[in-house]
Write a protein that holds these residues in place. Sequence first.
Motif, mmCIF file in Angstrom:
data_model
loop_
_atom_site.group_PDB
_atom_site.id
_atom_site.type_symbol
_atom_site.label_atom_id
_atom_site.label_comp_id
_atom_site.label_asym_id
_atom_site.label_seq_id
_atom_site.Cartn_x
_atom_site.Cartn_y
_atom_site.Cartn_z
ATOM 1 N N SER A 1 97.273 32.988 41.377
ATOM 2 C CA SER A 1 96.340 33.072 41.308
ATOM 3 C C SER A 1 94.629 32.412 40.716
ATOM 4 O O SER A 1 94.114 32.148 41.678
ATOM 5 C CB SER A 1 96.271 34.680 41.032
ATOM 6 O OG SER A 1 96.672 35.496 41.538
ATOM 7 N N LYS A 2 95.321 31.095 40.014
ATOM 8 C CA LYS A 2 93.929 30.392 38.948
ATOM 9 C C LYS A 2 94.197 29.050 39.990
ATOM 10 O O LYS A 2 93.442 28.491 40.805
ATOM 11 C CB LYS A 2 94.735 29.496 38.346
ATOM 12 C CG LYS A 2 94.385 30.759 36.755
ATOM 13 C CD LYS A 2 95.255 30.546 35.547
ATOM 14 C CE LYS A 2 94.602 31.525 34.783
ATOM 15 N NZ LYS A 2 95.213 31.176 33.396
ATOM 16 N N ASP B 1 102.588 37.103 35.118
ATOM 17 C CA ASP B 1 102.394 35.611 34.989
ATOM 18 C C ASP B 1 103.059 34.701 35.737
ATOM 19 O O ASP B 1 101.828 34.047 35.750
ATOM 20 C CB ASP B 1 103.805 35.270 33.958
ATOM 21 C CG ASP B 1 103.006 35.666 32.643
ATOM 22 O OD1 ASP B 1 102.568 36.681 31.733
ATOM 23 O OD2 ASP B 1 104.273 35.665 31.469
ATOM 24 N N GLU C 1 99.807 35.697 38.284
ATOM 25 C CA GLU C 1 98.480 34.993 37.050
ATOM 26 C C GLU C 1 98.150 33.383 37.558
ATOM 27 O O GLU C 1 97.085 32.837 37.762
ATOM 28 C CB GLU C 1 98.557 35.215 35.619
ATOM 29 C CG GLU C 1 98.142 37.510 35.625
ATOM 30 C CD GLU C 1 96.530 36.702 35.126
ATOM 31 O OE1 GLU C 1 95.717 36.816 36.035
ATOM 32 O OE2 GLU C 1 96.437 38.582 35.771
ATOM 33 N N GLU D 1 90.910 36.710 41.421
ATOM 34 C CA GLU D 1 91.644 37.318 40.279
ATOM 35 C C GLU D 1 93.355 38.413 40.892
ATOM 36 O O GLU D 1 93.072 38.223 41.765
ATOM 37 C CB GLU D 1 90.602 38.392 39.958
ATOM 38 C CG GLU D 1 91.423 39.257 38.485
ATOM 39 C CD GLU D 1 90.298 40.321 38.836
ATOM 40 O OE1 GLU D 1 89.829 41.563 36.788
ATOM 41 O OE2 GLU D 1 89.072 40.044 39.243
#
Length: 250
Positions: A47-48, A41, A44, A53
């Motif tokens: 990366s945002k 998590d 993620e 991605e």
Amino acid sequence: MAADLSSATLVEKGSLTYGVAASFAPFEFQKDGKPVGFDIDMIEALSKKLGVEAKPMNMDFQGLIPALQAARIDIINSAMYINPKRAEQVDFVPYLKIGNQVLVQAANPAGITGRDASLCGKTVAVTLGAIEEIYARQDDKRCKDAGAAGVTVLTLPTGQDSYLSLRQGRADAAFDSTPGAVELLQNSPGVYAVVGPEFESNTQIGMATRKGDKAMADALTAALKEIVADGSYKALIAKWKLPASVALFD
């Protein structure tokens, strides 16, 4: 400093390819054939912020550093404990601090009382290449230096293998992170127990980057600051039921 990967060299353009050994709940483990957990998590969310991605590459833990050095992956994101030996091979971006526990069978037939002399002459299961292996080998030396029987260090590919060997009686104890031990006890009630106090409680864990890869380290550090600032970091700690003491940042 803004979270920016534009000056970093990536294995695959538009993706942050990360190495993970998905066998260390609650940080990374397999569910329905996919890696899940706190680290998954977190990457993620990072990366945002970085505009890419997140792309996992699952492998055995001992293969992570060689894969990073060979540029097969961009970073290691696998609850990797920071120690001097590893810091000679890779650079780290720390994000949590964590302690460890001694696990035994619920009935504790070997009479182990913690990370102490009761381990002498016993078999301790650990993940091959993980920091717990270092701790167990330190205990083996300590026992032998005191004139007692040494610790037999049973190295296994994953944490799940360590749990199984303990459950089957092939090991007398296993070493695990405190959050991992909590999760195991919750998921397997009446099977395991924790003995003795938490040890090495201020060990930091971090994402690893290639030696000298300042562009990647700076980008991860900036993105990490952003998820701390927007509350995502603390929310993930709460979601995965990690003790509040693991937080490195307010």
